[in-house]
Design an enzyme around this catalytic site. Structure first.
Site, PDB file in Angstrom:
ATOM      1  N   CYS A  94       0.832  -1.206   0.000  1.00 25.93           N
ATOM      2  CA  CYS A  94       0.000   0.000   0.000  1.00 25.93           C
ATOM      3  C   CYS A  94       0.871   1.263   0.000  1.00 25.93           C
ATOM      4  O   CYS A  94       1.576   1.519  -0.968  1.00 25.93           O
ATOM      5  CB  CYS A  94      -0.999  -0.023   1.155  1.00 25.93           C
ATOM      6  SG  CYS A  94      -2.337   1.168   0.964  1.00 25.93           S
TER       7      CYS A  94
ATOM      8  N   HIS B 131      -3.723  -4.798   0.574  1.00 27.52           N
ATOM      9  CA  HIS B 131      -3.181  -5.217   1.878  1.00 27.52           C
ATOM     10  C   HIS B 131      -3.222  -6.739   2.036  1.00 27.52           C
ATOM     11  O   HIS B 131      -4.125  -7.267   2.699  1.00 27.52           O
ATOM     12  CB  HIS B 131      -3.980  -4.555   3.012  1.00 27.52           C
ATOM     13  CG  HIS B 131      -3.659  -3.123   3.234  1.00 27.52           C
ATOM     14  ND1 HIS B 131      -2.662  -2.694   4.089  1.00 27.52           N
ATOM     15  CD2 HIS B 131      -4.180  -2.006   2.691  1.00 27.52           C
ATOM     16  CE1 HIS B 131      -2.597  -1.375   4.075  1.00 27.52           C
ATOM     17  NE2 HIS B 131      -3.510  -0.922   3.241  1.00 27.52           N
TER      18      HIS B 131
ATOM     19  N   GLU C  23      -1.625  -8.486   3.990  1.00 26.55           N
ATOM     20  CA  GLU C  23      -1.494  -8.871   5.414  1.00 26.55           C
ATOM     21  C   GLU C  23      -2.858  -9.029   6.093  1.00 26.55           C
ATOM     22  O   GLU C  23      -2.953  -9.651   7.140  1.00 26.55           O
ATOM     23  CB  GLU C  23      -0.611  -7.860   6.169  1.00 26.55           C
ATOM     24  CG  GLU C  23      -1.289  -6.605   6.686  1.00 26.55           C
ATOM     25  CD  GLU C  23      -1.547  -5.562   5.605  1.00 26.55           C
ATOM     26  OE1 GLU C  23      -1.253  -5.833   4.418  1.00 26.55           O
ATOM     27  OE2 GLU C  23      -2.045  -4.470   5.952  1.00 26.55           O
TER      28      GLU C  23
END
Ligand code: MN
Length: 236
Positions: free
Chosen positions: A107, A212, A214
């Site tokens: 990002c 994202h 994660e």
């Protein structure tokens, strides 16, 4: 040997605290690395020493990038900026390339890489890009709210995922405008917004994604593979 992966911490000026969300370091641990949080130090002379001790670096998400780093004044819709992260992370990205340490930008992290090497970002998608999709989703964090198309089939990204299209989450109100020299776009969303880049250099690992992973890796194997490929590349 298990690689040490530095992950840039967030920073909150109000509470004077640096911190890191668990999705990042748990993904690195699960993929076989040892995660280490990188604090946004004000004295940048230590950066070469930090990078030398690490095997790879992940630049994380966060607030907007100060447009001073790409030669624009702040426009009306610029969001919150974090001067100490900007300065630290831009220097960190440059040092990683200098020392040929693998780097993964997520990002804001992708945008930092782009700006560090001479690119720019739109300060606010809504104000600057006509016909843009919703890139600040209201859906749950793990949910892929818009599609991306992997446009470069020679890219690392395509090598990792092996699919031309996938759904990703979206939490950005800035996006890449001018792509840095020696970088190439590897994925876009339907409105043409740049969703992934990587260096064209074959002697270094430097890629970035606008979404994202994660937040998604526990439910979406493609997203876990981004971390896994990064760690496996380093571990050899
Ligand atoms: Mn997006």
């Amino acid at each position: 040997m298990t690689p040490f992966i530095g992950i840039t911490g967030s920073y909150d000026y109000n509470s004077s605290m640096a911190y890191l969300r668990d999705g990042y370091y748990e993904a690195v641990e699960k993929a076989g690395g040892i995660p280490v949080i990188l604090l946004p130090l004000e004295d940048k002379t230590s950066i070469p020493n930090i990078i030398r001790r690490l095997d790879g670096v992940i630049l994380t998400g966060g607030p907007d990038i100060d447009p001073v780093y790409f030669g624009e004044p702040p426009k009306l819709n610029l969001g919150r900026v974090c001067p100490r992260r900007d300065e630290f992370e831009i220097a960190l990205a440059r040092e990683c390339i200098e020392l040929k340490k693998p780097i993964l930008g997520i990002c804001r992290g992708m945008q930092i890489i782009n700006v560090a090497f001479g690119g720019s970002v739109f300060q606010d998608i809504r104000a600057e890009i006509k016909g843009a999709l919703k890139h600040l989703q209201d859906a749950p964090t793990w949910y892929g709210s818009h599609e991306i198309e992997i446009t470069d089939l020679d890219s690392r990204l395509y090598g990792v995922t092996g699919v031309k299209k996938m759904k990703v989450n979206s939490y950005h109100h800035q996006s890449i405008k001018l792509v840095a020299p020696r970088f190439t776009v590897t994925a876009v969303s339907g409105d043409g917004i740049i969703e992934a880049i990587e260096t064209v250099r074959r002697d270094i690992f430097c890629m970035g994604v606008q979404w994202h992973p994660e937040y998604m890796w526990q439910k979406d194997h493609f997203q876990f593979m981004i971390f896994k490929h990064f760690i496996d590349f380093i571990a050899g």
